[in-house]
Write a protein that holds these residues in place. Structure first.
Motif, PDB file in Angstrom:
ATOM      1  N   THR A 143     -47.288 -34.498 -20.802  1.00 11.18           N
ATOM      2  CA  THR A 143     -47.470 -35.399 -21.892  1.00 11.18           C
ATOM      3  C   THR A 143     -46.839 -34.879 -23.213  1.00 11.18           C
ATOM      4  OG1 THR A 143     -49.919 -36.040 -21.038  1.00 11.18           O
ATOM      5  CG2 THR A 143     -49.475 -36.270 -23.300  1.00 11.18           C
ATOM      6  N   GLY A 144     -46.113 -35.784 -23.694  1.00  3.88           N
ATOM      7  CA  GLY A 144     -45.266 -35.573 -24.698  1.00  3.88           C
ATOM      8  C   GLY A 144     -44.005 -34.985 -24.666  1.00  3.88           C
ATOM      9  N   HIS A 270     -49.816 -41.183 -28.585  1.00  6.42           N
ATOM     10  CA  HIS A 270     -49.778 -42.390 -27.876  1.00  6.42           C
ATOM     11  C   HIS A 270     -49.654 -41.926 -26.415  1.00  6.42           C
ATOM     12  CE1 HIS A 270     -49.468 -44.620 -31.670  1.00  6.42           C
ATOM     13  NE2 HIS A 270     -48.618 -43.697 -32.051  1.00  6.42           N
ATOM     14  N   SER A 271     -50.435 -41.211 -25.891  1.00  7.87           N
ATOM     15  CA  SER A 271     -50.136 -40.650 -24.628  1.00  7.87           C
ATOM     16  C   SER A 271     -50.661 -41.994 -23.567  1.00  7.87           C
ATOM     17  CB  SER A 271     -51.267 -39.545 -24.100  1.00  7.87           C
ATOM     18  OG  SER A 271     -51.101 -39.338 -22.922  1.00  7.87           O
ATOM     19  N   SER A 272     -49.211 -41.980 -22.734  1.00  6.19           N
ATOM     20  CA  SER A 272     -49.454 -43.071 -21.625  1.00  6.19           C
ATOM     21  C   SER A 272     -50.454 -42.613 -20.530  1.00  6.19           C
ATOM     22  CB  SER A 272     -48.123 -43.510 -21.255  1.00  6.19           C
ATOM     23  OG  SER A 272     -47.343 -42.259 -20.493  1.00  6.19           O
ATOM     24  N   ARG A 273     -51.318 -43.380 -19.800  1.00  9.38           N
ATOM     25  CA  ARG A 273     -52.398 -42.924 -19.030  1.00  9.38           C
ATOM     26  C   ARG A 273     -52.134 -43.471 -17.788  1.00  9.38           C
ATOM     27  NH1 ARG A 273     -53.633 -38.798 -21.267  1.00  9.38           N
ATOM     28  NH2 ARG A 273     -55.549 -38.375 -20.171  1.00  9.38           N
ATOM     29  N   ALA A 352     -46.991 -40.870 -15.741  1.00  9.57           N
ATOM     30  CA  ALA A 352     -47.821 -40.448 -16.671  1.00  9.57           C
ATOM     31  C   ALA A 352     -47.584 -38.796 -16.863  1.00  9.57           C
ATOM     32  CB  ALA A 352     -49.273 -40.760 -16.537  1.00  9.57           C
ATOM     33  N   GLY A 353     -47.998 -38.111 -17.729  1.00 16.83           N
ATOM     34  CA  GLY A 353     -47.551 -36.956 -18.085  1.00 16.83           C
ATOM     35  C   GLY A 353     -48.879 -35.915 -17.424  1.00 16.83           C
ATOM     36  N   SER A 354     -48.348 -34.876 -16.697  1.00 11.12           N
ATOM     37  CA  SER A 354     -49.486 -33.925 -16.297  1.00 11.12           C
ATOM     38  C   SER A 354     -49.730 -33.161 -17.549  1.00 11.12           C
ATOM     39  CB  SER A 354     -48.788 -33.071 -15.350  1.00 11.12           C
ATOM     40  OG  SER A 354     -47.470 -32.205 -15.893  1.00 11.12           O
ATOM     41  N   GLU A 355     -51.198 -32.963 -17.410  1.00 15.32           N
ATOM     42  CA  GLU A 355     -51.476 -32.296 -18.877  1.00 15.32           C
ATOM     43  C   GLU A 355     -52.835 -31.192 -18.704  1.00 15.32           C
ATOM     44  OE1 GLU A 355     -54.796 -35.376 -20.512  1.00 15.32           O
ATOM     45  OE2 GLU A 355     -52.867 -35.871 -20.987  1.00 15.32           O
ATOM     46  N   PHE A 372     -57.030 -38.302 -12.488  1.00 14.94           N
ATOM     47  CA  PHE A 372     -56.425 -39.160 -11.669  1.00 14.94           C
ATOM     48  C   PHE A 372     -54.940 -38.793 -11.749  1.00 14.94           C
ATOM     49  CE2 PHE A 372     -60.207 -41.829 -11.343  1.00 14.94           C
ATOM     50  CZ  PHE A 372     -60.321 -42.065  -9.916  1.00 14.94           C
ATOM     51  N   ILE A 373     -54.506 -38.367 -13.017  1.00 18.51           N
ATOM     52  CA  ILE A 373     -52.985 -38.362 -13.121  1.00 18.51           C
ATOM     53  C   ILE A 373     -52.505 -37.249 -12.440  1.00 18.51           C
ATOM     54  CG2 ILE A 373     -51.319 -37.740 -15.122  1.00 18.51           C
ATOM     55  CD1 ILE A 373     -52.777 -39.669 -16.978  1.00 18.51           C
ATOM     56  N   ASN A 374     -53.532 -36.120 -12.695  1.00 18.69           N
ATOM     57  CA  ASN A 374     -53.122 -34.695 -11.971  1.00 18.69           C
ATOM     58  C   ASN A 374     -53.283 -34.901 -10.753  1.00 18.69           C
ATOM     59  OD1 ASN A 374     -52.540 -33.780 -14.705  1.00 18.69           O
ATOM     60  ND2 ASN A 374     -54.434 -32.876 -14.826  1.00 18.69           N
ATOM     61  N   ARG A 375     -54.191 -35.639 -10.078  1.00 19.18           N
ATOM     62  CA  ARG A 375     -54.350 -35.790  -8.725  1.00 19.18           C
ATOM     63  C   ARG A 375     -53.167 -36.377  -7.985  1.00 19.18           C
ATOM     64  NH1 ARG A 375     -60.110 -37.467  -7.068  1.00 19.18           N
ATOM     65  NH2 ARG A 375     -60.461 -38.023  -9.156  1.00 19.18           N
TER      66      ARG A 375
END
Length: 461
Positions: A143-144, A270-273, A352-355, A372-375
């Motif tokens: 992210t970012g 403004h992180s995209s999810r 989407a960014g890993s975080e 969900f993003i990381n998975r």
């Protein structure tokens, strides 16, 4: 005076020699890169480029003055572009000696390199698109780290729409669209048409961002991904809009972007999810005796044949009545019968960014989004690992993201992964994870990507 003259002559000779050596070096470097790209092509490897973003205001620590921040940023910058193929990362831990790690990629961009420079290395893939190859360009990173800026360009305030005012700041998606239509303009009028679809994968669900309600208002509709009998992934009922130029294409993308889910975090305001996938499909008319390239997708073909009562879509027929494929003579009917539809597609993916939850500070619904993003990103890494190890089973269906991108990741497209990393010390763990992902992706050998040789028979009679 004579001594000075001799010195000046020698200095001039040395400068000339240095210039000649530099020119030869550049030529040899270009040759080596061309040979390397040919090897990548033959092996079917995934091209991996890495972009290091500059230090940004949100990297600064709270309560610090501008001067303190500049000093802190200088001292805590740990990722550098050594040259245009090497990333150097300075790793240090308390009580341990610092270690420098290097990573090699097809191309590395420093924080000073422009959007123009980045796109110049992407543009050749678009020629391949018109030559009959499917192409996928995917931005990956925390992210970012600059993924959305690289893919789209500067964002307009409160939504994901991107600004077209400053062309020098445009990202890969608008530039690629403009270049594709420029290349298509060299083809005979009426010999092709272009469609666009925009989807997001949010919380492991697929949403059609171009679907409209009964009043014609765009809103996200949940869709599903299936595998066709031909082994291809497809999204039934997905909205495909026909466009005639880059402006129409980008207008639709902007409308879809305004529905994309976002949420502020401590890392990025403004992180995209969600994962964004913009697909541009080119349908080209080819003669029946030409086994030209095509992308065969049964579901899409059935949908197209229902919508098209002759060779051209309705929008094109209305504006091209003189070139309608309705045959007015047996000779014309025979010519039309020999036409086939060859499909290629360009997929543009902003992941989407890993975080790290501890870093982003998310809670509640945003925490669930992060999970969900990381998975899904872990599932993508698992798929690449399975392909690299040539396992009999590749777990595409462990995530909607990998199922949707199965054709691109699995070898049906020329795939470019654009790694985006932050140079700041506090993001070192995330940057190392991204660089490790890129390194593993480079090792994947999928076999030579080939033109699609399955022309779809036209239903025109």
């Amino acid at each position: 005076n004579s001594f000075l003259l001799v010195f000046q002559i020698k200095a001039f000779d040395l400068e000339q020699s240095l210039q000649e050596v530099t020119e030869r070096y550049e030529k040899e470097k270009q040759k080596r890169r061309a040979l390397h790209n040919s090897l990548v092509e033959l092996r079917g490897n995934i091209r991996v480029h890495c972009r290091i973003r500059p230090l940004l205001p949100f990297d600064t620590a709270a309560g610090h003055s501008v001067l303190q921040d500049r000093q802190r940023n200088f001292s805590e910058k740990v990722a550098y572009a050594v040259d245009d193929e090497t990333v150097l990362v300075k790793c240090s831990r308390p009580g341990h000696a610092p270690i420098n790690k290097t990573f090699q990629f097809e191309r590395v961009y420093s924080s000073l390199e422009s959007q123009d420079t980045v796109f110049a290395d992407v543009a050749p893939l678009l020629t391949s698109l018109l030559d009959g190859y499917n192409v996928c360009i995917m931005a990956y990173g925390q992210t970012g780290s600059g993924k959305t800026y690289t893919m789209l360009g500067p964002q307009l305030g409160e939504n994901f729409a991107f600004s077209m005012e400053d062309e020098s700041q445009l990202g890969i998606i608008p530039r690629a669209t403009q270049e594709v239509f420029r290349l298509l303009s060299e083809k005979p009028p009426g010999s092709y048409w272009v469609e666009v679809s925009v989807v997001e994968v949010y919380n492991n669900e697929i949403f059609d961002l171009l679907a409209k309600d009964g009043c014609g208002k765009v809103f996200g509709v949940k869709r599903d991904v299936v595998t066709t009998r031909g082994g291809k992934s497809d999204v039934p009922l997905l909205t495909h809009e026909t466009v005639e130029n880059a402006s129409e294409f980008l207008h639709l993308v902007n409308k879809g972007l305004q529905l994309r889910v976002r949420h502020p975090t401590l890392v990025h305001a403004h992180s995209s999810r969600s994962h964004l996938i913009v697909t541009l499909t080119i349908t080209t008319l080819v003669s029946g005796d030409n086994s030209g390239p095509a992308w065969e997708d049964e579901q899409a073909t059935q949908r197209l044949n229902k919508e098209v009562s002759c060779t051209y879509p309705q929008k094109m027929r209305d504006s091209k009545s003189t070139s309608s494929s309705r045959a007015s003579s047996p000779a014309q009917a025979e010519a039309t019968e020999k036409l086939k539809q060859a499909k290629t597609r360009l997929q543009l993916v902003d992941l989407a960014g890993s975080e790290c939850v501890g870093m982003s500070g998310v809670t509640g619904a945003a925490l669930r989004e992060t999970s969900f993003i990381n998975r899904s990103l872990s599932a993508l890494a698992d798929v690449l690992g399975a392909i690299a190890e040539q396992r009999s089973h590749v777990p595409y269906r462990n995530s909607k993201l990998t199922h949707l991108l199965q054709d691109s990741v699995g070898g049906d497209a020329k795939l470019l992964v654009m790694l985006c990393i932050s140079p700041d010390q506090k993001y070192l763990t995330e940057s190392m994870q991204s660089l490790g992902f890129g390194t593993r992706a480079r090792q994947v050998q999928r076999g030579q990507v080939k033109k699609r040789n399955f022309p779809v028979q036209s239903k025109a009679k």
